[in-house]
Design a protein around this motif. Structure first.
Motif, PDB file in Angstrom:
ATOM      1  N   SER A 168      22.209   8.171  64.402  1.00  0.00           N
ATOM      2  CA  SER A 168      21.550   6.958  65.749  1.00  0.00           C
ATOM      3  C   SER A 168      22.588   6.461  66.166  1.00  0.00           C
ATOM      4  O   SER A 168      24.082   6.044  66.117  1.00  0.00           O
ATOM      5  N   LYS A 169      22.263   6.226  67.601  1.00  0.00           N
ATOM      6  CA  LYS A 169      23.577   5.771  68.105  1.00  0.00           C
ATOM      7  C   LYS A 169      23.626   4.183  68.562  1.00  0.00           C
ATOM      8  O   LYS A 169      24.350   3.596  69.502  1.00  0.00           O
ATOM      9  N   GLU A 170      22.569   3.855  67.915  1.00  0.00           N
ATOM     10  CA  GLU A 170      22.534   2.347  67.663  1.00  0.00           C
ATOM     11  C   GLU A 170      23.565   1.694  67.113  1.00  0.00           C
ATOM     12  O   GLU A 170      24.017   2.190  66.042  1.00  0.00           O
ATOM     13  N   ASP A 171      24.213   0.444  67.806  1.00  0.00           N
ATOM     14  CA  ASP A 171      25.616  -0.195  66.012  1.00  0.00           C
ATOM     15  C   ASP A 171      24.860  -0.641  65.250  1.00  0.00           C
ATOM     16  O   ASP A 171      25.586  -0.167  64.217  1.00  0.00           O
ATOM     17  N   ILE A 172      23.683  -1.403  65.715  1.00  0.00           N
ATOM     18  CA  ILE A 172      23.193  -1.789  64.390  1.00  0.00           C
ATOM     19  C   ILE A 172      21.444  -1.234  64.074  1.00  0.00           C
ATOM     20  O   ILE A 172      21.103  -1.285  65.412  1.00  0.00           O
ATOM     21  N   LEU A 173      21.333  -0.714  63.598  1.00  0.00           N
ATOM     22  CA  LEU A 173      20.624  -0.359  62.672  1.00  0.00           C
ATOM     23  C   LEU A 173      19.781  -0.423  60.980  1.00  0.00           C
ATOM     24  O   LEU A 173      20.435  -0.521  60.548  1.00  0.00           O
ATOM     25  N   MET A 174      18.388  -0.733  61.209  1.00  0.00           N
ATOM     26  CA  MET A 174      17.468  -1.059  59.826  1.00  0.00           C
ATOM     27  C   MET A 174      16.396  -0.357  59.603  1.00  0.00           C
ATOM     28  O   MET A 174      15.505  -0.024  60.902  1.00  0.00           O
ATOM     29  N   LYS A 175      16.301  -0.139  58.554  1.00  0.00           N
ATOM     30  CA  LYS A 175      15.178   1.170  58.583  1.00  0.00           C
ATOM     31  C   LYS A 175      14.662   1.259  57.348  1.00  0.00           C
ATOM     32  O   LYS A 175      15.519   1.151  55.832  1.00  0.00           O
ATOM     33  N   GLU A 176      13.316   1.656  57.073  1.00  0.00           N
ATOM     34  CA  GLU A 176      12.962   2.008  55.476  1.00  0.00           C
ATOM     35  C   GLU A 176      12.527   3.085  55.338  1.00  0.00           C
ATOM     36  O   GLU A 176      12.109   3.810  56.373  1.00  0.00           O
ATOM     37  N   MET A 177      12.465   3.654  54.069  1.00  0.00           N
ATOM     38  CA  MET A 177      12.922   5.159  54.243  1.00  0.00           C
ATOM     39  C   MET A 177      12.520   5.215  52.599  1.00  0.00           C
ATOM     40  O   MET A 177      12.866   4.211  52.203  1.00  0.00           O
ATOM     41  N   ASN A 178      11.740   6.514  52.312  1.00  0.00           N
ATOM     42  CA  ASN A 178      11.088   6.957  50.818  1.00  0.00           C
ATOM     43  C   ASN A 178      12.369   7.348  50.400  1.00  0.00           C
ATOM     44  O   ASN A 178      12.783   8.451  51.014  1.00  0.00           O
ATOM     45  N   ILE A 179      13.198   7.213  48.654  1.00  0.00           N
ATOM     46  CA  ILE A 179      13.597   8.217  48.155  1.00  0.00           C
ATOM     47  C   ILE A 179      13.214   8.816  47.141  1.00  0.00           C
ATOM     48  O   ILE A 179      13.423   7.867  46.164  1.00  0.00           O
ATOM     49  N   GLY A 180      12.534   9.674  46.655  1.00  0.00           N
ATOM     50  CA  GLY A 180      12.124  10.066  45.830  1.00  0.00           C
ATOM     51  C   GLY A 180      10.961   9.159  45.543  1.00  0.00           C
ATOM     52  O   GLY A 180      10.325   8.297  45.991  1.00  0.00           O
ATOM     53  N   LYS A 181      10.804   8.225  44.318  1.00  0.00           N
ATOM     54  CA  LYS A 181      10.009   7.155  43.744  1.00  0.00           C
ATOM     55  C   LYS A 181      10.142   5.973  44.233  1.00  0.00           C
ATOM     56  O   LYS A 181       9.417   5.111  44.171  1.00  0.00           O
TER      57      LYS A 181
END
Length: 457
Positions: free
Chosen positions: A209-222
């Protein structure tokens, strides 16, 4: 050529603001350049988005005599609480915040002041932000020896997992929480110098992502994790911070609360339906088998049942699980009584005054009974047949208490009148259920009944 989005466009797309609120922001935005020139700073208007998790920049301006804090326009960009806590503090509390440090959408440290923008009913609808450059060069990891970083106590005790990666996406620093996270998710050791993609292949989109600041929610396994990515300190740094917070337990609790909320709403729905059934039986009795002299008494009982039912109707129509807006409840009950009991009097009117106050539904049921009896007494006893009549209901907050006044311009209350069941219900409910006080008196033009009780949110 793509059209630039206006304040109204952004608000309509991302917020729940009223048209009058948007008009306030549009008017203010026209004065932003003047405010920016006066303060020699960047100024912005931020509004909370519908979901309530972030805010969005709907207007910006920079003073002509200073260099902008930003290289690119930020209108339409999101602001995150993790980087600009003052913005969200002001949105929630309505209090000013001055000379606070914040991290911009482009990763620069600034001096920030924030004040609330208020709309109808004194409700905070947005914030006005002023930002100035901090001329001190922020400290970066490059200014410290790597061994000193590893021995630093600050990151050791932070619960979030911290990863510092270079421009080749290889790990140059991890704190203990990050090491434990890799071990738990990947079942392997976390080794400095390895690519972060060896442990988290799904981070490719985040780092691309080209955003200098990024906040994201994601799933990894459980697990459910929140990722914050930003460049460290100055914009020329080739190193990137990744901070990971484990949200799994929090999201599980949220789901549990949602399940409980659904169950509570279902209970409210069933109670409302049962009360409506009782009301329908009373109406049927009035139409089919009740003597004429009994119908007025059945109508009084019917209105009492419907007044209690109104509490549940308002709860089910709102987003709150167990709270009711008191002024809305009063208006609903008053209109119902004037329509059913005073419909033969075309000249009878009722007016409501006051501000919105949310109260617990249990208290709302007691208030509903009191309001029902007070307005019923006005309709039944205050006015002679065929005369004009005005009823005014006023709700106001007085310190830690709420005061409810019901005033009419009728014939006036006489203390010599034999006590009625309605007044007994009011006194018992106010004293026993609301822990309050009730008074009724004759005034120059009619009668004034007053109820005072503690305001418990």
């Amino acid at each position: 050529m793509e059209r630039t989005m206006t304040v109204r466009d952004l608000c309509a797309l991302h917020t729940h603001l009223l048209d009058s609120d948007i008009q306030i922001l549009e008017n203010l935005s026209t004065n932003l350049p003047l405010i920016a020139d006066l303060n020699k700073a960047n100024v912005f208007i931020d509004c909370p988005v519908r979901e309530g998790k972030h805010a969005i920049v709907v207007a910006e301006a920079c003073g002509h005599s200073v260099k902008s804090v930003y290289d690119h326009p930020v209108v339409g960009k999101f602001a995150y609480e993790a980087f600009e806590p003052a913005v969200f503090y002001v949105l929630r509390t309505g209090k000013d915040m001055f000379v606070n440090r914040a991290l911009t959408q482009e990763g620069a440290m600034v001096q920030q002041s924030v004040v609330p923008i208020k709309g109808e009913c004194n409700r905070v609808i947005a914030v006005l932000i002023m930002e100035k450059v901090i001329h001190e060069e922020p400290v970066s990891f490059n200014q410290f020896d790597r061994q000193d970083q590893q021995n630093s106590l600050v990151p050791e005790f932070i619960e979030e997992s911290i990863f510092l990666i270079n421009n080749q996406n290889r790990l140059v620093y991890t704190n203990p929480a990050a090491i434990n996270l890799v071990s738990e998710i990947c079942l392997t050791d976390c080794v400095l110098g390895e690519s972060i993609f060896d442990y988290f292949p799904g981070f490719a989109d985040v780092l691309a992502s080209k955003e200098d600041i990024l906040m994201k929610e994601m799933n990894i396994g459980k697990k459910i994790i929140q990722i914050k990515k930003f460049h460290l300190g100055n914009k020329n740094s080739n190193e990137t911070f990744i901070i990971i917070r484990d949200l799994t337990e929090l999201r599980d609790k949220e789901r549990e609360l949602i399940s409980k909320s659904v169950a509570i709403r279902e209970i409210h729905h069933r109670v409302k339906n049962n009360l409506q059934t009782v009301a329908s039986l009373l109406r049927l009795q009035m139409r089919l088998g009740a003597p004429e002299e009994s119908k007025p008494h059945l109508l009084v009982s019917l209105n009492r049942v419907l007044s209690i039912s109104s509490v549940y109707e308002i709860i089910l129509a709102s987003s709150q699980v167990d709270h009711v807006d008191l002024l809305e409840l009063i208006r609903k009950i008053g209109d119902m009584i004037v329509h059913t009991e005073g419909q033969a009097r075309q000249c009878l009117s009722i007016e409501y005054r006051g501000e919105l106050h949310s109260i617990d539904s249990d208290i709302g049921i007691s208030v509903a009974l009191v309001v029902n009896e007070l307005i019923h007494n006005c309709v039944k006893h205050a006015f002679k047949e065929g005369t004009e009549g005005n009823i005014t209901v006023c709700l106001q907050k007085d310190g830690p208490e709420l005061e409810l006044q019901v005033r009419d311009d009728g014939i006036g209350y006489s203390p010599a009148v034999k006590p009625s069941l309605g007044l007994d219900i009011i006194r018992m409910t106010v004293e026993n259920d609301l822990d309050g006080e009730f008074s009724i008196q004759r005034i120059k033009e009619g009668t004034l009944a007053s109820v005072r009780f503690p305001y418990k949110r």
